[in-house]
Design an enzyme around this catalytic site. Structure first.
Site, PDB file in Angstrom:
ATOM      1  N   GLU A  55      -7.522   1.817  -2.946  1.00 53.81           N
ATOM      2  CA  GLU A  55      -5.759   0.651  -3.129  1.00 53.81           C
ATOM      3  C   GLU A  55      -6.191   0.488  -5.067  1.00 53.81           C
ATOM      4  O   GLU A  55      -7.388   0.775  -5.488  1.00 53.81           O
ATOM      5  CB  GLU A  55      -6.616  -0.378  -2.110  1.00 53.81           C
ATOM      6  CG  GLU A  55      -7.022  -1.126  -2.371  1.00 53.81           C
ATOM      7  CD  GLU A  55      -7.515  -1.599  -1.231  1.00 53.81           C
ATOM      8  OE1 GLU A  55      -6.747  -2.514  -0.624  1.00 53.81           O
ATOM      9  OE2 GLU A  55      -8.147  -2.758  -1.424  1.00 53.81           O
ATOM     10  N   ARG A  88      -6.639  -7.858  -9.875  1.00 56.88           N
ATOM     11  CA  ARG A  88      -7.576  -9.431  -9.809  1.00 56.88           C
ATOM     12  C   ARG A  88      -9.099  -9.240  -9.954  1.00 56.88           C
ATOM     13  O   ARG A  88      -9.193  -8.037 -10.284  1.00 56.88           O
ATOM     14  CB  ARG A  88      -7.225 -10.271  -8.558  1.00 56.88           C
ATOM     15  CG  ARG A  88      -8.125  -9.440  -7.850  1.00 56.88           C
ATOM     16  CD  ARG A  88      -7.938 -11.187  -5.767  1.00 56.88           C
ATOM     17  NE  ARG A  88      -8.237 -10.161  -5.007  1.00 56.88           N
ATOM     18  CZ  ARG A  88      -9.731  -9.277  -4.500  1.00 56.88           C
ATOM     19  NH1 ARG A  88     -10.971  -9.350  -5.574  1.00 56.88           N
ATOM     20  NH2 ARG A  88     -10.183  -8.700  -3.361  1.00 56.88           N
ATOM     21  N   ARG A 116     -24.921  -9.794  -1.752  1.00 56.49           N
ATOM     22  CA  ARG A 116     -23.635 -11.498  -1.393  1.00 56.49           C
ATOM     23  C   ARG A 116     -24.118 -12.014  -0.107  1.00 56.49           C
ATOM     24  O   ARG A 116     -24.289 -11.754   1.409  1.00 56.49           O
ATOM     25  CB  ARG A 116     -22.269 -10.757  -0.341  1.00 56.49           C
ATOM     26  CG  ARG A 116     -21.877 -10.045  -1.381  1.00 56.49           C
ATOM     27  CD  ARG A 116     -19.983 -10.088  -1.284  1.00 56.49           C
ATOM     28  NE  ARG A 116     -19.435  -9.006  -1.882  1.00 56.49           N
ATOM     29  CZ  ARG A 116     -17.999  -8.698  -1.511  1.00 56.49           C
ATOM     30  NH1 ARG A 116     -17.348  -9.487  -0.588  1.00 56.49           N
ATOM     31  NH2 ARG A 116     -17.354  -8.097  -2.912  1.00 56.49           N
ATOM     32  N   LYS A 127       0.635  -1.461   0.196  1.00 56.62           N
ATOM     33  CA  LYS A 127       0.149   0.124  -0.297  1.00 56.62           C
ATOM     34  C   LYS A 127       0.782   1.314  -0.101  1.00 56.62           C
ATOM     35  O   LYS A 127       0.294   1.636  -0.257  1.00 56.62           O
ATOM     36  CB  LYS A 127      -0.608   0.142   1.396  1.00 56.62           C
ATOM     37  CG  LYS A 127      -1.784  -1.502   1.280  1.00 56.62           C
ATOM     38  CD  LYS A 127      -2.595  -1.368  -0.075  1.00 56.62           C
ATOM     39  CE  LYS A 127      -4.272  -2.316   0.058  1.00 56.62           C
ATOM     40  NZ  LYS A 127      -3.260  -3.723  -0.221  1.00 56.62           N
TER      41      LYS A 127
END
Length: 449
Positions: free
Chosen positions: A287, A291, A338, A115
């Site tokens: 950030e 992926r 979710r 980071k």
């Protein structure tokens, strides 16, 4: 590529297999003892056991995964998300063994996974970052000076952290002193290095991310934004696109910044640039996730594109299917929920057997699930049962369809957060779309008293 290994499990393994079948690519699954009866194991062309149920004895043992890949003579390895997906050493090993890592190069993963290094790279590229320390903070005295300069509250973060792990909010100097050493120790335990840094805590913030995609031919585009501000303990629960609370101008500026961020590190394959947005719609780099994201179906729903297909094509050396930004458009509104096997009041996992697993039906819903009725949700992994993606002509339509969908959901054998979703989609604060990362906590507090 003719054959790939999927170094993951559950719904993301099933998701990758689905696209591979459409492209006539053979798939090799790997599984632990706990997962031997899971759907993804049966869906793959070949499946190999790689270890015991514990994640550090199976899915995190890269030697076992690479051994299967070499025996099966696969062309590439898709890491999915989580597990080894952002492990630069794993990506490097895959390449050294003569296989394709279906993601960015290991050097990019390493740089953006730190980071502090990521902040530095973004500052050099003139991408706005949250006010904070210039690098790692070695001792508490330096931390005090930085915090006094940027002002409390501050976020104390592990430079190698991610997913909400290794970060803590400090309201004042006393809290900073109390948490400094423990955060360093936690960083060392989870990420292999104890370096920490400080950032100003942005109050009443929204968490908005931009999907980017690059190839080895110099092309890099964005695929619009996702609002991920409904969170509990810094973990995303609901994601939607487009963001209901940002102006068109802010979005366009954010897209430009995300593309600039990707080009600054010569990014290839799928990636996500995450931003934190304040009350005045100033946004700051948070950030970069190197992926495929859990919430990628939201982007697929509004663009009509298959991001896994794009990943496979780019990994094989081809150019992006759509290289020019003006070729990419979005339509409608999509929301992802979710569904977890957890107590909706405490968020503690609720492992057990899924004696009933019935979903609502409709052309407007997509279910990405790693389970089928009769499977067990074990305590060894993240307890997410599925992702339910609802598509509407606009946000109001999507929320209406979500209500109809959840009224038809029946899950027995474990506790789930379905009742929480039913409450959320009828709440005025959520319907307005102006919610922040603090909203869910406030909502839960108000509804539990």
């Amino acid at each position: 590529m003719q054959k790939i290994l999927i170094a993951n499990r559950g719904e993301i393994a099933s998701r990758i297999i689905k696209t591979c079948k459409q492209l006539n690519i053979q798939t090799v699954a790997v599984y632990s003892d706990a997962d031997q009866d899971m759907p993804f194991v049966k869906e793959a062309d070949v499946a190999h056991r790689i270890g015991e149920s514990q994640v550090n004895r199976s899915y995190l043992v890269m030697e076992n995964i690479l051994d299967v890949a070499k025996r099966e003579q696969v062309d590439g390895i898709h890491p999915g998300y989580g597990l080894l997906s952002e492990n630069a050493n794993f990506a490097r090993r895959v390449t050294e063994e003569g296989m394709v890592f279906i993601g960015p190069a290991h050097g990019i993963i390493e740089k953006m996974g730190d980071k502090v290094e990521a902040r530095r790279a973004m500052q050099q590229a003139s991408v706005p970052v949250v006010p904070g320390s210039d690098g790692g903070v070695e001792n508490i005295e330096t931390a005090k000076l930085v915090a006094a300069e940027i002002g409390y509250p501050v976020m104390l973060k592990a430079s190698g952290g991610g997913g909400g792990i290794g970060m803590i909010r400090c309201e004042n100097e006393q809290a900073l002193v109390q948490n400094f050493d423990s955060t360093k120790n936690r960083a060392k335990a989870y990420f292999g290095k104890e370096e920490v840094f400080l950032e100003k805590c942005i109050e009443n913030a929204r968490h908005v991310e931009v999907q980017i995609f690059g190839d080895d031919h110099g092309n890099l585009v964005h695929l619009f934004e996702r609002n991920c501000s409904v969170q509990r303990r810094n973990q995303k629960v609901i994601e939607e696109s487009p963001s209901p609370a940002l102006s068109k101008e802010t979005k366009e500026n954010m897209f430009a910044a995300a593309v600039k961020a990707g080009k600054a590190v010569h990014y290839t394959n799928a990636g996500t640039v995450e931003f934190i947005v304040d009350e005045e719609e100033n946004f700051y780099f948070l950030e970069m996730n190197t992926r495929l994201q859990v919430e990628h179906p939201v982007t697929e729903a509004i663009t009509g594109l298959d991001l896994v297909k794009w990943q496979l094509l780019v990994a094989a050396g081809e150019a992006l299917p759509l290289c020019k930004q003006e070729e990419i458009s979005a339509d409608g509104h999509a929301i992802e929920f979710r569904v977890y096997a957890e107590d909706p009041k405490t968020f503690y996992p609720s492992p057990g057997q899924l004696t009933t697993l019935a979903w609502g039906e409709g052309e407007y819903v997509r279910i990405d699930s790693g389970y089928e009725e009769g499977n067990k949700v074990t305590p060894f992994y993240d307890p997410m049962i599925s992702k339910c993606i609802i598509k509407g002509s606009d946000r109001e339509d999507a929320l209406h369809k979500a209500k109809l969908f959840f009224d038809g959901v029946s899950i027995e054998g474990v506790k789930t957060n379905v009742t929480l979703f039913k409450d959320i989609i009828e709440d005025a604060g959520f319907i307005e779309g102006t919610y922040t990362t603090q909203w869910l906590q406030d909502f839960l507090t108000a509804n539990r008293t």
